[in-house]
Design an enzyme around this catalytic site. Structure first.
Site: not given
Length: 770
Positions: A186, A227, A405
């Site tokens: 990520d 994230h 996600s």
């Protein structure tokens, strides 16, 4: 007073009620005692309080009948001043002796204990005895002091029981992902956050954007590089540290690969998929192409090769597990079969449902989706609570993680639980277990269909909702599936027009028994179709694939926002809806144009069918289904039951290298210098040869040719018999030399001695200058 009912003398109403209560209490205590003295059932009541001893009488199994043992037990108990309450369970020769009922003072009770101990200790018939004490036992349950754990409804939903991943029972059996490493590919992982730091794996981490080992995210203008940290917290957040939340596999190790915070190339992606693949077991990838409803993209050549290499060589040959999110383009009418990561046979594609089990507005559909798990929904529903970064505006904890996600890391964490109880699961074993154990549930948006093998699938939810309890129990007793078998049809040239709806183009391909004999393929797993279609508006095309059983897969859904005029160029769609069905039979590809605009008709140029599966028969699949259902009680989920695992392959770690801009500049400079030096060297060699062609001599002076050279030629003398060059030494004496060396011989040693010139060219010359 009614007839037949007479008043008892001297029993007034105010005395009758207490007397009745005393009689009832007497019956309540005396009847069980009498029953307990005559059978073992009394053990449950008399053995729960007061003094009691477990006594093993000295008699070998089977030597004496139960009646005689009971009589002996009665005699021993009486000698000790106790009462024989009966045999203890099914243990022959084991009896429970209890204190006779009655209220006694503390000193009297202690005297009775000492007397009983003395008698039992010296009695010849007593092999072993032990006074029974109260044992402290508690129902196993999970309690965490993490302040946000009560809000983690996806782990333990107290508001709507059952609408969670059913993981607490697995934790109670000490299955927490121990020994498994999950890497989050990520924008980085802030591994210094206290929810992640104890479980962080620096050995499995890397920063491909900065080309260093530390995947720490970098602050950005949008405050958006949190994230990866959020995904990592979902998987392995540490419990009982009085901070934030708990991860699904909180006993696992967590690593990070930073690759999304900068320019991304095919080579960088390939390195990310195989980075430390002997350390990292599971790769969690909550990203993909743009979810804009008009993009068709996926891994390119190197990325595809890395995925394939990962499942073949990763994790000591058992295969890296790649978990990918299905995408968040639902509001744009997107479909995850246009995402090459989501429709790859090498990935586990995970979608999302909200707290109420419904398909969220952002979720995508596709025939290649394997399963779904929980995530956030609309603003009225709760999102996922997880770890957050504490950089910029972050606080280290968030209640707002959502989208697919958030679903993919939950799936990665559940797979980590599976790998703890069965480390040798292959990448295909994991896919099979998900298919076999996912739970179908009612949703009015879902188009559930049950295929020939008995598996239910919908384009919205795959095979159903992931359930940690079912996954782990199935993994515990799982034996590996047979090797992967495949069949590839020839490239089928069609060049046929695609008609507008309601008409359609239908093309067929029959897979015969002979076609499958060499590979041994019997039942299906993935089915892929590669098509090349020209069309002025790509989003108007609809493609359906029918397996031999008649099971339909919408492999190419129409997309209103996709106006690309180039159609499809060798794009591969896939489906898992025929999982477990027979491979042999006729496959039908049906294509139609659902657009309203009067555009030019599309052309199906060519297509190709690829089948993936194994040599399992339909009967084998049914047997495996029955076996797994028998394990769902949890009877195998303990450390004492373990199937043997084959040893993994010893595959060395091969560190990849990313071509960064600075590295590329260096390579260009080195290349230019190499070209310049090559040209210089070639010119030097050419000039040396030209000089040698015009001059010939020796290192020490003139080289007059001996007159007998011509004679030697005429006589056919061999080349090696020719005279050596001669020169004069310092004393003026002629001498011969066998070492002919020129100045250019140091650059071209193979040209040390040039060929001798013909004698006619030497006439009139007394010698040559070296």
């Amino acid at each position: 007073m009614p007839k037949g009912r007479q008043k008892v003398p001297h029993l007034d109403a105010h005395l009758g009620l207490p007397i009745c209560l005393w009689l009832e209490l007497a019956i309540f205590f005396l009847v069980p005692q009498v029953m307990g003295l005559s059978e073992a059932g009394g053990l449950d009541i008399l053995g729960t309080g007061g003094l009691s001893w477990a006594v093993h009488l000295d008699s070998l199994e089977g030597e004496r009948k139960e009646e005689s043992l009971t009589q002996q037990a009665d005699a021993v108990a009486q000698a000790a001043g106790l009462v024989n309450a009966g045999r203890i369970g099914e243990l022959q020769g084991h009896y429970l002796f209890v204190q006779p009922t009655g209220h006694r003072q503390a000193m009297e009770v202690e005297a009775m204990r000492q007397q009983a101990e003395a008698v039992l200790a010296r009695h010849e018939a007593v092999r072993w005895h032990s006074e029974q004490t109260l044992l402290k036992r508690a129902k196993r349950s999970i309690h965490f002091n993490d302040p946000k754990y009560p809000q983690q409804w996806h782990l333990n939903n107290r508001r709507s029981p059952g609408r969670d991943i059913n993981v607490t029972g697995v934790w109670e059996r000490n299955v927490t992902g121990r020994g498994v490493t999950v890497v989050v590919v990520d924008d980085g992982v802030e591994h210094t956050v206290q929810d992640i730091a104890p479980n962080y794996s620096p050995e499995g981490s890397y920063d491909l954007n900065s080309n260093d080992p530390d995947p720490m995210p970098h602050p950005d203008e949008e405050n958006g590089n949190h994230h990866g940290t959020r995904c990592a917290g979902e998987i392995a957040a540490v419990p009982n540290n009085s901070f934030c939340a708990v991860g699904v596999a909180y006993g696992s190790r967590i690593a990070g690969i930073r690759v999304l915070d900068g320019p991304l190339t095919d080579s960088m992606e390939a390195v990310a998929f195989n980075k430390h693949y002997q350390i990292n077991d599971i790769y969690s990838c909550s990203w993909g192409p743009d979810d804009d409803g008009k993009t068709v993209d996926g891994p390119h050549q190197l990325g595809k090769a890395a995925l394939q290499h990962g499942v073949m060589a990763g994790r000591q040959g058992f295969g890296s597990i790649f978990v990918v999110a299905s995408g968040n383009g639902g509001q744009h009418n997107d479909n995850c079969n246009y995402d090459g990561y989501a429709n790859s046979i090498y990935t586990v594609t995970i979608g999302a449902v909200d707290e109420e089990g419904r398909m969220p507005f952002y979720a995508e559909e596709c025939a290649s989706m394997l399963a779904v798990t929980f995530s956030g929904g609309d603003k009225m529903l709760r999102s996922i609570v997880t770890t957050d970064w504490d950089l910029q505006k972050g606080t280290g904890c968030t209640e707002g993680h959502t989208g697919t996600s958030a679903a993919a890391p939950l799936a990665a964490g559940m797979i980590a639980l599976m790998l703890q109880v069965r480390p040798c699961l292959t990448w295909r074993d994991v896919q099979h277990i998900i298919v076999f154990t996912a739970i179908q549930y009612e949703d009015h948006h879902a188009d559930w269909l049950t295929n020939e093998a008995g598996f239910s699938h919908s384009h919205q939810h795959g095979f159903g909702l992931l359930n940690a309890w079912r996954l782990v129990n199935a993994a515990k007793i799982w034996t590996s599936v047979p090797y992967l078998a495949s069949y590839v049809s020839p490239m089928l040239k069609e060049n046929k027009a695609v008609p507008r709806s309601p008409h359609s183009l239908e093309v067929l391909w029959n897979v015969s028994r002979t076609d499958l004999e060499m590979s041994g393929l019997k039942t299906l797993e993935h089915v892929a179709v590669t098509v090349s279609i020209t069309h002025p508006r790509r989003g108007s095309l609809e493609l359906k694939l029918f397996c031999p059983s008649g099971m339909m897969s919408l492999i190419g859904a129409p997309r209103s926002m996709d106006s690309d005029p180039n159609g499809f160029n060798a794009w591969t769609f896939s489906t898992v809806r025929c999982w477990g069905e027979r491979a042999r039979g006729v496959y039908r590809l049906v294509i139609r144009d659902v657009g309203d605009e009067p555009l030019q008709m599309g052309i199906l140029q060519q297509w190709q069918l690829t089948l993936y599966g194994s040599m399992w028969s339909p009967v084998d699949i049914k047997d495996r289904q029955s076996l797994l259902e028998s394990a769902m009680s949890g009877k195998y989920l303990h450390d004492g039951f373990t199937l043997p695992c084959p040893p993994g392959l010893k595959i060395p770690e091969e560190d990849g290298y990313t071509i960064t801009p600075n590295t590329l500049k260096t390579l260009v400079l080195v290349g230019c210098f190499s070209v310049f030096w090559t040209i210089y060297y070639m010119l030097e060699v050419c000039l040396s040869q030209r000089n040698k062609a015009s001059t010939h001599g020796c290192r020490k002076g003139c080289c007059p040719w001996a007159p007998r050279r011509q004679n030697s030629k005429d006589a056919g003398t061999a080349l090696e018999s020719m005279p050596l060059c001669s020169s004069k030494d310092l004393d003026g004496v002629d001498s011969e030399h066998g070492d002919c060396t020129t100045a250019s011989s140091f650059l071209a040693p193979e040209l040390d001695c040039p060929p001798h010139q013909p004698p006619d060219l030497l006439q009139g010359k007394s010698g040559q200058i070296c």
